[in-house]
Design a protein around this motif. Structure first.
Motif, mmCIF file in Angstrom:
data_model
loop_
_atom_site.group_PDB
_atom_site.id
_atom_site.type_symbol
_atom_site.label_atom_id
_atom_site.label_comp_id
_atom_site.label_asym_id
_atom_site.label_seq_id
_atom_site.Cartn_x
_atom_site.Cartn_y
_atom_site.Cartn_z
ATOM 1 N N GLY A 43 72.897 -9.405 4.698
ATOM 2 C CA GLY A 43 72.545 -10.028 3.598
ATOM 3 C C GLY A 43 73.463 -11.562 3.690
ATOM 4 N N ILE A 44 73.860 -11.883 4.883
ATOM 5 C CA ILE A 44 74.347 -13.295 5.411
ATOM 6 C C ILE A 44 73.418 -14.066 6.114
ATOM 7 C CG2 ILE A 44 76.501 -14.364 6.347
ATOM 8 C CD1 ILE A 44 77.088 -12.614 3.757
ATOM 9 N N LYS A 45 73.261 -15.117 5.716
ATOM 10 C CA LYS A 45 72.314 -16.207 6.233
ATOM 11 C C LYS A 45 72.962 -16.729 7.433
ATOM 12 C CE LYS A 45 71.274 -19.915 4.524
ATOM 13 N NZ LYS A 45 70.947 -20.987 3.030
ATOM 14 N N THR A 46 72.496 -16.408 8.613
ATOM 15 C CA THR A 46 72.808 -17.111 9.841
ATOM 16 C C THR A 46 72.262 -18.318 10.500
ATOM 17 O OG1 THR A 46 71.380 -15.808 11.549
ATOM 18 C CG2 THR A 46 73.324 -14.427 10.757
ATOM 19 N N ASN A 47 72.663 -18.813 11.594
ATOM 20 C CA ASN A 47 71.889 -20.117 11.948
ATOM 21 C C ASN A 47 70.793 -19.898 13.200
ATOM 22 O OD1 ASN A 47 73.322 -21.983 10.843
ATOM 23 N ND2 ASN A 47 75.030 -22.080 12.045
ATOM 24 N N GLU A 48 70.486 -18.435 13.442
ATOM 25 C CA GLU A 48 69.667 -18.163 14.264
ATOM 26 C C GLU A 48 68.323 -18.183 13.547
ATOM 27 O OE1 GLU A 48 68.123 -14.034 16.554
ATOM 28 O OE2 GLU A 48 69.919 -13.957 15.587
ATOM 29 N N ILE A 49 67.402 -18.942 14.455
ATOM 30 C CA ILE A 49 65.908 -19.033 13.989
ATOM 31 C C ILE A 49 64.865 -17.829 14.438
ATOM 32 C CG2 ILE A 49 63.950 -20.580 13.726
ATOM 33 C CD1 ILE A 49 65.740 -22.871 14.256
ATOM 34 N N SER A 50 64.445 -17.208 13.371
ATOM 35 C CA SER A 50 63.732 -15.699 13.682
ATOM 36 C C SER A 50 62.411 -16.135 13.039
ATOM 37 C CB SER A 50 64.444 -14.743 13.121
ATOM 38 O OG SER A 50 64.420 -14.938 11.656
ATOM 39 N N ILE A 51 61.561 -15.014 13.307
ATOM 40 C CA ILE A 51 60.194 -14.713 12.641
ATOM 41 C C ILE A 51 60.311 -13.871 11.438
ATOM 42 C CG2 ILE A 51 57.752 -13.833 12.846
ATOM 43 C CD1 ILE A 51 57.889 -14.743 15.985
ATOM 44 N N ARG A 52 60.146 -14.234 10.391
ATOM 45 C CA ARG A 52 60.546 -13.540 9.105
ATOM 46 C C ARG A 52 59.194 -12.955 8.568
ATOM 47 N NH1 ARG A 52 64.884 -17.265 5.909
ATOM 48 N NH2 ARG A 52 62.768 -18.101 5.278
ATOM 49 N N PHE A 53 59.361 -11.952 8.030
ATOM 50 C CA PHE A 53 58.441 -11.015 7.142
ATOM 51 C C PHE A 53 58.940 -10.957 5.630
ATOM 52 C CE2 PHE A 53 57.281 -10.187 11.702
ATOM 53 C CZ PHE A 53 55.977 -10.023 11.696
ATOM 54 N N HIS A 54 58.226 -11.787 4.724
ATOM 55 C CA HIS A 54 58.626 -11.517 3.387
ATOM 56 C C HIS A 54 57.852 -10.433 2.836
ATOM 57 C CE1 HIS A 54 60.940 -15.598 3.207
ATOM 58 N NE2 HIS A 54 60.373 -15.705 4.450
ATOM 59 N N THR A 55 58.643 -9.339 2.030
ATOM 60 C CA THR A 55 57.938 -8.323 1.510
ATOM 61 C C THR A 55 58.470 -7.977 0.091
ATOM 62 O OG1 THR A 55 57.440 -5.966 1.638
ATOM 63 C CG2 THR A 55 59.589 -6.668 2.521
ATOM 64 N N TYR A 56 57.649 -7.339 -0.711
ATOM 65 C CA TYR A 56 58.027 -7.352 -2.201
ATOM 66 C C TYR A 56 59.181 -6.170 -2.217
ATOM 67 C CZ TYR A 56 54.262 -10.052 -3.479
ATOM 68 O OH TYR A 56 53.255 -11.135 -3.874
ATOM 69 N N LYS A 57 59.056 -5.281 -1.246
ATOM 70 C CA LYS A 57 59.974 -4.274 -1.153
ATOM 71 C C LYS A 57 60.055 -3.506 0.381
ATOM 72 C CE LYS A 57 57.151 -0.256 -2.662
ATOM 73 N NZ LYS A 57 57.376 0.732 -3.635
ATOM 74 N N LYS A 58 60.873 -3.009 0.778
ATOM 75 C CA LYS A 58 61.073 -2.419 2.066
ATOM 76 C C LYS A 58 60.611 -1.037 1.781
ATOM 77 C CE LYS A 58 64.439 -5.049 4.472
ATOM 78 N NZ LYS A 58 65.956 -5.065 5.133
ATOM 79 N N ASN A 59 59.082 -0.807 2.618
ATOM 80 C CA ASN A 59 58.427 0.857 2.778
ATOM 81 C C ASN A 59 59.275 1.534 3.804
ATOM 82 O OD1 ASN A 59 56.610 0.287 0.283
ATOM 83 N ND2 ASN A 59 55.968 -1.337 1.716
ATOM 84 N N SER A 60 59.130 2.786 3.514
ATOM 85 C CA SER A 60 59.399 3.639 4.568
ATOM 86 C C SER A 60 58.718 3.829 5.868
ATOM 87 C CB SER A 60 59.491 4.974 3.745
ATOM 88 O OG SER A 60 58.031 5.618 3.802
ATOM 89 N N LYS A 61 58.942 4.227 6.774
ATOM 90 C CA LYS A 61 58.160 4.122 8.221
ATOM 91 C C LYS A 61 57.169 5.090 7.948
ATOM 92 C CE LYS A 61 61.853 2.569 11.547
ATOM 93 N NZ LYS A 61 62.499 2.855 12.712
ATOM 94 N N SER A 62 57.459 6.252 7.229
ATOM 95 C CA SER A 62 56.384 7.335 7.121
ATOM 96 C C SER A 62 55.221 6.667 6.330
ATOM 97 C CB SER A 62 57.084 8.605 6.322
ATOM 98 O OG SER A 62 57.520 8.097 4.949
ATOM 99 N N PHE A 63 55.386 5.703 5.121
ATOM 100 C CA PHE A 63 54.446 5.212 4.458
ATOM 101 C C PHE A 63 53.714 4.055 5.269
ATOM 102 C CE2 PHE A 63 53.143 1.399 2.118
ATOM 103 C CZ PHE A 63 52.095 1.799 1.101
ATOM 104 N N LEU A 64 54.297 3.279 6.107
ATOM 105 C CA LEU A 64 53.942 2.230 6.959
ATOM 106 C C LEU A 64 53.154 2.747 8.225
ATOM 107 C CD1 LEU A 64 56.654 -0.489 6.928
ATOM 108 C CD2 LEU A 64 54.438 -0.486 5.544
ATOM 109 N N LYS A 65 53.785 3.921 8.638
ATOM 110 C CA LYS A 65 53.247 4.590 10.066
ATOM 111 C C LYS A 65 53.285 3.688 11.107
ATOM 112 C CE LYS A 65 50.017 7.729 7.310
ATOM 113 N NZ LYS A 65 48.761 8.106 7.047
ATOM 114 N N SER A 66 52.272 3.314 11.576
ATOM 115 C CA SER A 66 52.007 2.346 12.803
ATOM 116 C C SER A 66 52.118 0.755 12.433
ATOM 117 C CB SER A 66 50.936 2.298 13.755
ATOM 118 O OG SER A 66 49.599 2.288 13.041
ATOM 119 N N LEU A 67 52.030 0.539 11.111
ATOM 120 C CA LEU A 67 51.920 -0.853 10.727
ATOM 121 C C LEU A 67 53.527 -1.089 10.348
ATOM 122 C CD1 LEU A 67 48.716 -1.079 8.658
ATOM 123 C CD2 LEU A 67 49.101 -1.821 10.594
ATOM 124 N N THR A 68 54.348 -1.571 11.351
ATOM 125 C CA THR A 68 55.630 -1.798 10.764
ATOM 126 C C THR A 68 55.942 -3.198 11.690
ATOM 127 O OG1 THR A 68 56.388 -0.335 12.850
ATOM 128 C CG2 THR A 68 56.522 0.449 10.709
#
Length: 298
Positions: A43-68
């Motif tokens: 929850g803390i913003k860092t100075n590391e630049i990353s590739i970010r995926f914005h999602t309405y909510k975090k889904n479970s791995k069982s729901f996403l299956k291979s699409l994680t």
């Protein structure tokens, strides 16, 4: 912290990674936006630049299956951010002069927002810049009357112009101004300088905006996407009134460099996070190009 040029270099490198290697992940359920930006850890913003995926909510791995979301893409760490952008539009105040930061509306719509700035169109006309969703939406079109302020039953004295051009993808629109009231070109309510130029947005750039609801607020650019979407977050050094960076009614505000001397436009505000911690805008350079706006004083 790295210099602005070093950040720009890193940002450009990761934008290329987005173009080359990230499009295949855009179909992950719930992901509504992918950008290059500052990574959050616990929850803390860092100075590391990353590739970010914005999602309405975090889904479970069982729901996403291979699409994680992978932990790394092309050697770059990723981040998953839960975000729920809400379009900002709300009624404001009457203005005796037309300039950035005042309320505007389409006379035939129940929508209202902020005028970003009065600028110069390539045709030589003075035009007002705001969001597509504020004055066009799903029902509006060219030639429709723009009023200031909003009223369910507007009068001719409130009409300040007509819709000229718009671009839905960049959520932007311009309208020509009539002679009903004086227009202050390149001026924004609460700021001393004239905004006669633009600059390429860079992560960590400090910015400010003047909207009809939260008025003057401050933030820093923390994310930039391929389609020119900017994510702007609050910063402790510039606390905002009521801890809100934006609220309903601020749509159409112009995000500009946080300086008392430089008048540099960066992005057009179109939405805010539901908890008021972040704002969203589109790169003003793309908007100026799409709407044929001159950025220099004639």
């Amino acid at each position: 912290m790295s210099t602005r040029n070093e950040i720009l270099k890193k940002q450009s490198e990761l934008i290329e990674v987005l173009k080359r290697d990230v499009t295949s992940y855009s179909s992950i359920p719930g992901v509504h936006h992918i950008d290059v930006g500052l990574k959050y850890i616990d929850g803390i913003k860092t100075n590391e630049i990353s590739i970010r995926f914005h999602t309405y909510k975090k889904n479970s791995k069982s729901f996403l299956k291979s699409l994680t979301v992978p932990k790394m893409i092309s050697g770059v760490r990723t981040d998953v951010i839960v975000s729920n952008p809400i379009l900002n539009s709300r009624k404001g105040k009457v203005a005796l002069q037309i300039l950035g930061g005042v309320e505007i509306a389409n006379a035939h719509m129940m929508e209202f927002g902020t005028l970003g700035c009065v600028l110069l169109h390539q045709s030589g006309k003075h035009v007002g810049l705001t969001n597509h969703h504020v004055i066009v939406g799903s029902m509006g079109g060219k030639g429709e009357e723009i009023i200031q302020p909003y009223s369910p039953t507007s009068s001719k004295s409130q009409v300040i112009g007509e819709i000229l051009e718009f671009n839905k993808d960049l959520d932007c629109a311009i309208f020509t101004l009539n002679s009903q009231r004086k227009a202050n070109i390149y001026s924004i309510e609460g700021f001393n300088q004239l905004f006669t130029e633009s600059s390429q947005p860079v992560i960590h750039d400090r910015v400010k905006k003047s909207g009809i609801t939260t008025e003057i607020t401050y933030g820093e650019i923390e994310g930039i996407s391929l389609n020119g979407r900017l994510t702007i977050s609050c910063i402790p050094q510039r606390p905002n009134p009521g801890t809100k960076i934006s609220d309903q009614g601020d749509s159409g505000s112009l995000w500009v460099i946080d300086s008392e001397t430089k008048g540099v436009a960066m992005g057009l505000h179109y939405a805010g996070e539901s908890n008021f911690s972040k704002a969203y805008a589109y790169d003003i350079n793309l908007i100026f190009k799409a709407l044929n706006i001159n950025t220099k004083t004639p």
